[in-house]
Design a protein around this motif. Sequence first.
Motif, PDB file in Angstrom:
ATOM      1  N   SER A  51      -5.388   2.284 -57.269  1.00  0.00           N
ATOM      2  CA  SER A  51      -5.789   3.075 -55.811  1.00  0.00           C
ATOM      3  C   SER A  51      -4.783   4.260 -55.640  1.00  0.00           C
ATOM      4  N   GLY A 105      -9.490   5.033 -59.125  1.00  0.00           N
ATOM      5  CA  GLY A 105      -8.696   4.172 -59.592  1.00  0.00           C
ATOM      6  C   GLY A 105      -8.425   4.240 -60.998  1.00  0.00           C
ATOM      7  N   GLY A 132      -1.699   0.957 -54.671  1.00  0.00           N
ATOM      8  CA  GLY A 132      -2.596   0.566 -55.619  1.00  0.00           C
ATOM      9  C   GLY A 132      -2.738  -1.005 -55.774  1.00  0.00           C
TER      10      GLY A 132
END
Length: 311
Positions: free
Chosen positions: A80, A194, A264
């Motif tokens: 992310s 992503g 992320g």
Amino acid sequence: MNAERRACRKLFAVVALLAVMAPAAYAADRTDAARNAAQNDEDCKKIGDFYWEIGDVNGVLANGSIGTEYNANTEMKLASASKFVWGAYVLQKLGSKQPTAEQLSFLEMRSGYTKLNPFLCLFSKTSDDCLKKRDNGEQVSSDVGRFHYSGGHDQKLAQILGLGGDNAQQFTNEVMGYIGRDIKLSYAQPSPAGGMQGTPSAYGAFLRKILAGKLRMHDFLGADPVCTKCSTASYSPAPWAWHYSINHWVEDDPNGDGAFSSPGLMGFYPWISADKKTYGLVARQKLSKSAYVDSAVCGRDIRKAWMSASN
């Protein structure tokens, strides 16, 4: 009179020497504080090996590797943290135009496209393919207008912007053509939310470009924030009451410092300070339910140590 002049010259020399020494000592204090936090902070100890970095518009100011698994040039999946890059791309593509209300609904996760399962898209060759898997492309009417964290918003926006048929290489060429081909980030899958991969060094260069105002994202950091833990929000994976702006978080919970970030899933945590003068990251790649939270907590501790030593 000569004696007085000599005394004055000596005084000026001492003052000049101190002026030269002070910034170096100041920088050393900050570096020592950040390094101590990275090495000894309990929140950082528990995440194992990682690479950390802090810098400003001119370059890296301090960095280090905890353990041997990661360094500035280790290639890893960004998960992310890709969202920050996608938000910057959309703003660049718009040129001088402001995002429309519809575009903002996608960039702030209020569009209602909340059913995307990214694991179903691992072998999708295009964004369109991903949206065709089961109900990935379905809009949920009850989520329209409400914050709901999902990669589906960006995936659908990519289709609307004409990237639906692009494979990973074409996606990379399009996005990095606007961000800058000098920044060596790329897409492993055509997934704007992503699918990126790259090194901490390359991502640091992206953050410096924002700080320098070379990307429009600089002026949109924290713009038009929406709440993520309130009655108008549907789902947030963050354990804090952060707000969400244009494809990035605003760390403005009661104990936060207002930094802008994009953690992320596997622990890659990039951030920009609230005053837009400093950037940093904690970089690692681990499969864990709490990897993104754990990296964010460690990263915040390192940032706090650096900022506290800067005051």
